[in-house]
Scaffold this motif. Structure first.
Motif, mmCIF file in Angstrom:
data_model
loop_
_atom_site.group_PDB
_atom_site.id
_atom_site.type_symbol
_atom_site.label_atom_id
_atom_site.label_comp_id
_atom_site.label_asym_id
_atom_site.label_seq_id
_atom_site.Cartn_x
_atom_site.Cartn_y
_atom_site.Cartn_z
ATOM 1 N N ASN A 64 0.813 -1.215 0.000
ATOM 2 C CA ASN A 64 0.000 0.000 0.000
ATOM 3 C C ASN A 64 0.850 1.269 0.000
ATOM 4 O O ASN A 64 0.482 2.280 -0.593
ATOM 5 N N ASN A 65 2.018 1.231 0.646
ATOM 6 C CA ASN A 65 2.825 2.446 0.801
ATOM 7 C C ASN A 65 3.912 2.599 -0.253
ATOM 8 O O ASN A 65 4.723 3.523 -0.162
ATOM 9 N N GLY A 71 0.954 4.697 -2.217
ATOM 10 C CA GLY A 71 -0.217 4.383 -3.027
ATOM 11 C C GLY A 71 -0.003 4.545 -4.513
ATOM 12 O O GLY A 71 -0.749 3.967 -5.323
ATOM 13 N N GLU A 74 0.738 1.309 -6.702
ATOM 14 C CA GLU A 74 -0.478 0.546 -7.009
ATOM 15 C C GLU A 74 -1.297 1.252 -8.087
ATOM 16 O O GLU A 74 -1.874 0.597 -8.969
ATOM 17 N N THR A 96 -0.049 -7.689 -2.564
ATOM 18 C CA THR A 96 0.126 -6.399 -1.904
ATOM 19 C C THR A 96 0.141 -6.620 -0.400
ATOM 20 O O THR A 96 -0.102 -7.735 0.086
ATOM 21 N N ALA A 98 0.002 -4.609 3.822
ATOM 22 C CA ALA A 98 -0.330 -3.475 4.686
ATOM 23 C C ALA A 98 0.342 -3.706 6.022
ATOM 24 O O ALA A 98 0.415 -4.839 6.508
ATOM 25 N N MET A 102 0.128 4.492 6.488
ATOM 26 C CA MET A 102 -0.489 4.808 5.205
ATOM 27 C C MET A 102 -1.369 6.047 5.263
ATOM 28 O O MET A 102 -1.490 6.770 4.295
ATOM 29 N N SER A 119 -7.185 -1.048 4.411
ATOM 30 C CA SER A 119 -6.078 -0.825 3.489
ATOM 31 C C SER A 119 -6.223 -1.663 2.233
ATOM 32 O O SER A 119 -5.999 -1.171 1.122
ATOM 33 N N GLN A 122 -8.683 -0.202 -0.134
ATOM 34 C CA GLN A 122 -8.096 0.915 -0.881
ATOM 35 C C GLN A 122 -7.164 0.417 -1.982
ATOM 36 O O GLN A 122 -7.156 0.948 -3.103
ATOM 37 N N SER A 123 -6.362 -0.587 -1.678
ATOM 38 C CA SER A 123 -5.430 -1.133 -2.667
ATOM 39 C C SER A 123 -6.167 -1.705 -3.871
ATOM 40 O O SER A 123 -5.759 -1.500 -5.021
ATOM 41 N N ARG A 126 -7.269 1.120 -6.067
ATOM 42 C CA ARG A 126 -6.169 1.730 -6.808
ATOM 43 C C ARG A 126 -5.744 0.871 -7.994
ATOM 44 O O ARG A 126 -5.382 1.388 -9.053
#
Length: 330
Positions: A64-65, A71, A74, A96, A98, A102, A119, A122-123, A126
């Motif tokens: 994620n980071n 972000g 991704e 991915t 987390a 983040m 997280s 969100q990934s 993205r």
């Protein structure tokens, strides 16, 4: 121009089974930690992903980071999936993670159920995916019960957001406990992602035994020690290297005269083997078959080609291994 994958992409790559699972990973996987973020050139990243896939690299590792900014790796990968790789999605293993910071506030890092599930949601947005193949807890959380973190991973699989789960940077004791919890939940741990290289051998002190005895795979990150185990530093510290930049793990202070002396000696042995130093370092990590895959990073296409060529010679004589040990212990 639209992308059409090479028809020969599976001809040369070596694929290894991940522990006791049914999944195979390429011996060389590509990580998007650096050089795929919002500050990087999109077309260069796209060229690297295309070439990697054409060479049989089917596993692409994100978090994620990853970026910078966080972000953005991704997001870039999601664009490339849409434009180039959508027809090949089922041929790819996308992972991915987390665990690191983040977003602001008390729920933006570590290993709570709240953070991990939020997280991953969100990934997925993205990247434009319904699920990832592997989702990792990126680091252990000293403040959250391990049962909660592993329970979140189990829940994520049951929700269909990931096919498998992994952990990264957990020590042997934490890993053994995580394996036990996940087995009880019915979602076995697929893989662990530890750091491992010629200069960083902590996994050899009982850790790999935990994985092997439990049928868990492994993918080594930083097998080239962020470029130290390449030809890059044989003549000093290049201005465009990671060591020359601030706030990097590979700092100028780590590149001592003694370290460079060892690197040069290892390079001499690599040349005798018909390899460059990076190729020998990757082969060494994969030498015993206990590491499922070596996770490389790249800033240009030629580095990916060069690293994959390491698979042409994975065998070491007992004399070569003894010489490596002698160099590393000096």
């Amino acid at each position: 121009m639209s992308y059409m994958a090479s028809s020969e992409r599976y001809g040369e790559m070596k694929y290894n089974r991940v522990g006791n699972s049914g999944l195979l990973l390429p011996a060389i996987s590509l990580g998007l930690w650096h050089n795929f973020g919002g500050v990087d050139t999109y077309e260069n990243g796209r060229a690297m992903l295309r070439r990697a896939f054409d060479l049989g690299i089917t596993h692409f590792d994100l978090a994620n980071n990853y970026g910078p900014p966080p972000g953005s790796a991704e997001e870039m990968f999601g664009k490339m999936l849409k434009t180039d790789f959508l027809p090949y999605r089922d041929e790819m293993v996308i992972s991915t993670k987390a665990g690191y910071r983040m977003w602001d506030g008390p729920y933006g890092e570590w290993g709570s159920r709240k953070y991990l599930i939020s997280s991953l949601d969100q990934s997925l947005k993205r990247m434009g995916l319904d699920y990832v193949d592997i989702f990792y807890s990126h680091r252990p959380d000293p403040h959250t019960p391990l049962e909660e973190t592993m329970g979140a991973l189990d829940q994520i699989v049951r929700q269909g957001k990931a096919l498998y789960v992994g952990i990264s940077s957990y020590d042997a004791e934490q890993t053994a406990k995580a394996i036990e919890i996940l087995n009880d939940l019915g979602t076995p741990l697929l893989i662990h992602q530890p750091s491992y290289s010629m200069f960083n051998r902590w996994v050899e002190d009982g850790f790999l035994d935990v994985l092997t005895n439990s049928g868990v795979g492994s993918i080594a990150f930083c097998p080239l020690e962020q470029g130290l185990l390449t030809n890059k530093y044989l003549s000093g510290i290049p201005s465009d290297s990671r060591a020359a930049k601030e706030n990097t793990y590979l700092s100028e202070e780590r590149i001592t005269f003694d370290v460079i002396r060892r690197v040069k000696q290892l390079n001499e042995l690599a040349v005798e083997r018909g390899q460059n130093l990076a190729q020998m370092a990757l082969a060494w990590v994969l030498r015993e078959g206990r590491i499922t895959s070596a996770l490389i990073g790249a800033s240009k296409v030629s580095q990916i080609e060069d690293n994959v060529a390491a698979l042409n010679n994975l065998d070491f004589t007992s004399e070569e291994l003894a010489k490596i040990e002698q160099i590393l212990k000096k």
